[in-house]
Design a protein around this motif. Structure first.
Motif, PDB file in Angstrom:
ATOM      1  N   GLU A   1     -16.816  -7.565  40.883  1.00  0.00           N
ATOM      2  CA  GLU A   1     -16.740  -8.429  39.704  1.00  0.00           C
ATOM      3  C   GLU A   1     -16.992  -7.591  38.451  1.00  0.00           C
ATOM      4  OE1 GLU A   1     -18.606 -12.596  38.259  1.00  0.00           O
ATOM      5  OE2 GLU A   1     -20.065 -11.051  38.777  1.00  0.00           O
ATOM      6  N   ARG A   2     -16.204  -7.859  37.420  1.00  0.00           N
ATOM      7  CA  ARG A   2     -16.365  -7.189  36.126  1.00  0.00           C
ATOM      8  C   ARG A   2     -16.310  -8.238  35.028  1.00  0.00           C
ATOM      9  NH1 ARG A   2     -11.511  -3.312  35.912  1.00  0.00           N
ATOM     10  NH2 ARG A   2     -12.474  -2.670  33.959  1.00  0.00           N
ATOM     11  N   LEU A   3     -17.141  -8.069  34.006  1.00  0.00           N
ATOM     12  CA  LEU A   3     -17.188  -9.002  32.878  1.00  0.00           C
ATOM     13  C   LEU A   3     -17.034  -8.229  31.576  1.00  0.00           C
ATOM     14  CD1 LEU A   3     -20.260 -11.139  33.972  1.00  0.00           C
ATOM     15  CD2 LEU A   3     -17.864 -11.732  34.221  1.00  0.00           C
ATOM     16  N   ARG A   4     -16.342  -8.847  30.623  1.00  0.00           N
ATOM     17  CA  ARG A   4     -16.201  -8.290  29.284  1.00  0.00           C
ATOM     18  C   ARG A   4     -16.339  -9.426  28.286  1.00  0.00           C
ATOM     19  NH1 ARG A   4     -11.320  -3.819  29.703  1.00  0.00           N
ATOM     20  NH2 ARG A   4     -12.406  -2.488  31.186  1.00  0.00           N
ATOM     21  N   ARG A   5     -16.940  -9.102  27.131  1.00  0.00           N
ATOM     22  CA  ARG A   5     -17.154 -10.145  26.130  1.00  0.00           C
ATOM     23  C   ARG A   5     -17.165  -9.546  24.729  1.00  0.00           C
ATOM     24  NH1 ARG A   5     -21.631 -14.877  26.262  1.00  0.00           N
ATOM     25  NH2 ARG A   5     -20.915 -15.921  24.388  1.00  0.00           N
ATOM     26  N   LYS A   6     -16.548 -10.257  23.829  1.00  0.00           N
ATOM     27  CA  LYS A   6     -16.629  -9.983  22.398  1.00  0.00           C
ATOM     28  C   LYS A   6     -16.800 -11.329  21.719  1.00  0.00           C
ATOM     29  CE  LYS A   6     -15.675  -5.524  22.308  1.00  0.00           C
ATOM     30  NZ  LYS A   6     -16.622  -4.813  23.053  1.00  0.00           N
ATOM     31  N   GLY A   7     -17.955 -11.517  21.073  1.00  0.00           N
ATOM     32  CA  GLY A   7     -18.218 -12.790  20.421  1.00  0.00           C
ATOM     33  C   GLY A   7     -18.153 -13.932  21.417  1.00  0.00           C
ATOM     34  N   ASP A   8     -17.335 -14.935  21.114  1.00  0.00           N
ATOM     35  CA  ASP A   8     -17.221 -16.109  21.976  1.00  0.00           C
ATOM     36  C   ASP A   8     -16.028 -16.057  22.923  1.00  0.00           C
ATOM     37  OD1 ASP A   8     -19.509 -17.549  21.159  1.00  0.00           O
ATOM     38  OD2 ASP A   8     -18.497 -18.095  19.304  1.00  0.00           O
ATOM     39  N   VAL A   9     -15.420 -14.898  23.075  1.00  0.00           N
ATOM     40  CA  VAL A   9     -14.330 -14.723  24.044  1.00  0.00           C
ATOM     41  C   VAL A   9     -14.868 -13.850  25.165  1.00  0.00           C
ATOM     42  CG1 VAL A   9     -12.007 -13.818  24.437  1.00  0.00           C
ATOM     43  CG2 VAL A   9     -12.578 -14.865  22.233  1.00  0.00           C
ATOM     44  N   TRP A  10     -14.803 -14.354  26.379  1.00  0.00           N
ATOM     45  CA  TRP A  10     -15.232 -13.518  27.488  1.00  0.00           C
ATOM     46  C   TRP A  10     -14.290 -13.669  28.662  1.00  0.00           C
ATOM     47  CZ3 TRP A  10     -17.460 -15.285  32.175  1.00  0.00           C
ATOM     48  CH2 TRP A  10     -17.808 -16.632  32.225  1.00  0.00           C
ATOM     49  N   CYS A  11     -14.199 -12.594  29.424  1.00  0.00           N
ATOM     50  CA  CYS A  11     -13.273 -12.533  30.555  1.00  0.00           C
ATOM     51  C   CYS A  11     -13.992 -11.987  31.774  1.00  0.00           C
ATOM     52  CB  CYS A  11     -12.095 -11.607  30.246  1.00  0.00           C
ATOM     53  SG  CYS A  11     -11.050 -12.145  28.888  1.00  0.00           S
ATOM     54  N   SER A  12     -13.459 -12.365  32.921  1.00  0.00           N
ATOM     55  CA  SER A  12     -13.985 -11.830  34.175  1.00  0.00           C
ATOM     56  C   SER A  12     -12.827 -11.368  35.038  1.00  0.00           C
ATOM     57  CB  SER A  12     -14.797 -12.900  34.918  1.00  0.00           C
ATOM     58  OG  SER A  12     -13.961 -13.935  35.380  1.00  0.00           O
ATOM     59  N   TYR A  13     -13.148 -10.412  35.888  1.00  0.00           N
ATOM     60  CA  TYR A  13     -12.226 -10.021  36.946  1.00  0.00           C
ATOM     61  C   TYR A  13     -13.003 -10.113  38.245  1.00  0.00           C
ATOM     62  CZ  TYR A  13      -9.689  -7.475  40.387  1.00  0.00           C
ATOM     63  OH  TYR A  13      -9.056  -7.152  41.548  1.00  0.00           O
ATOM     64  N   ARG A  14     -12.444 -10.831  39.189  1.00  0.00           N
ATOM     65  CA  ARG A  14     -13.008 -10.925  40.530  1.00  0.00           C
ATOM     66  C   ARG A  14     -11.880 -10.654  41.514  1.00  0.00           C
ATOM     67  NH1 ARG A  14     -15.801 -16.563  39.301  1.00  0.00           N
ATOM     68  NH2 ARG A  14     -17.411 -15.811  37.905  1.00  0.00           N
ATOM     69  N   PRO A  15     -12.119  -9.822  42.499  1.00  0.00           N
ATOM     70  CA  PRO A  15     -11.064  -9.567  43.480  1.00  0.00           C
ATOM     71  C   PRO A  15     -10.536 -10.844  44.133  1.00  0.00           C
ATOM     72  CG  PRO A  15     -12.812  -7.951  43.723  1.00  0.00           C
ATOM     73  CD  PRO A  15     -13.286  -8.967  42.722  1.00  0.00           C
ATOM     74  N   SER A  16     -11.376 -11.868  44.272  1.00  0.00           N
ATOM     75  CA  SER A  16     -10.958 -13.101  44.945  1.00  0.00           C
ATOM     76  C   SER A  16     -10.045 -13.981  44.100  1.00  0.00           C
ATOM     77  CB  SER A  16     -12.184 -13.909  45.371  1.00  0.00           C
ATOM     78  OG  SER A  16     -12.917 -14.306  44.223  1.00  0.00           O
ATOM     79  N   ASP A  17     -10.176 -13.947  42.763  1.00  0.00           N
ATOM     80  CA  ASP A  17      -9.322 -14.832  41.961  1.00  0.00           C
ATOM     81  C   ASP A  17      -8.712 -14.159  40.733  1.00  0.00           C
ATOM     82  OD1 ASP A  17     -11.952 -16.897  40.417  1.00  0.00           O
ATOM     83  OD2 ASP A  17     -11.603 -14.759  40.367  1.00  0.00           O
ATOM     84  N   GLY A  18      -8.823 -12.846  40.610  1.00  0.00           N
ATOM     85  CA  GLY A  18      -8.137 -12.127  39.542  1.00  0.00           C
ATOM     86  C   GLY A  18      -8.800 -12.264  38.184  1.00  0.00           C
TER      87      GLY A  18
END
Length: 124
Positions: free
Chosen positions: A87-104
């Motif tokens: 799992e990887r997470l990235r965030r700038k201000g109020d926008v955030w994203c994740s990457y998980r091998p199970s759901d992309g």
């Protein structure tokens, strides 16, 4: 008179086309797979929207989410939402994203519909 109008149209269109060429950028809007929810309260304690509290949470998935994720470099350090390996997470201000091998790739954002201000739209 028609000739003058035609000449004016050609000049305006030529100027508009020339300005696009000057930047070298010709990107167009792309399709987006997203879902949304209108709610009140906070992202981790949502309830039915009210007349005075209405927010929208938006989730973007797939290739558009990957493009947003890649733009939010670097990865957040020491922050996870699940125990999933990779799992990887990235965030700038109020926008955030994740990457998980199970759901992309998935990105989360939102707005307060009463004042237009951004909010995170989701929580882990």
């Amino acid at each position: 008179m028609k000739e003058l109008l035609l000449l004016a149209c050609v000049c305006v269109l030529s100027a508009a086309y020339a300005s696009d060429d000057a930047t070298g950028w010709h990107e167009k809007y792309k399709p987006l797979k997203a879902t949304y929810l209108i709610y009140s309260g906070e992202p981790d304690e949502r309830s039915a929207p009210t007349g005075t509290d209405r927010k929208i949470a938006i989730i973007v998935e797939g290739d558009p989410a990957k493009e947003i994720f890649d733009s939010l470099y670097p990865d957040a350090k020491g922050v996870t939402c699940t125990t999933e390996r990779g799992e990887r997470l990235r965030r700038k201000g109020d926008v955030w994203c994740s990457y998980r091998p199970s759901d992309g790739y998935r990105c989360f954002m939102g707005f307060d519909l009463r004042n237009g201000r951004p909010n995170s739209g989701a929580s882990c």
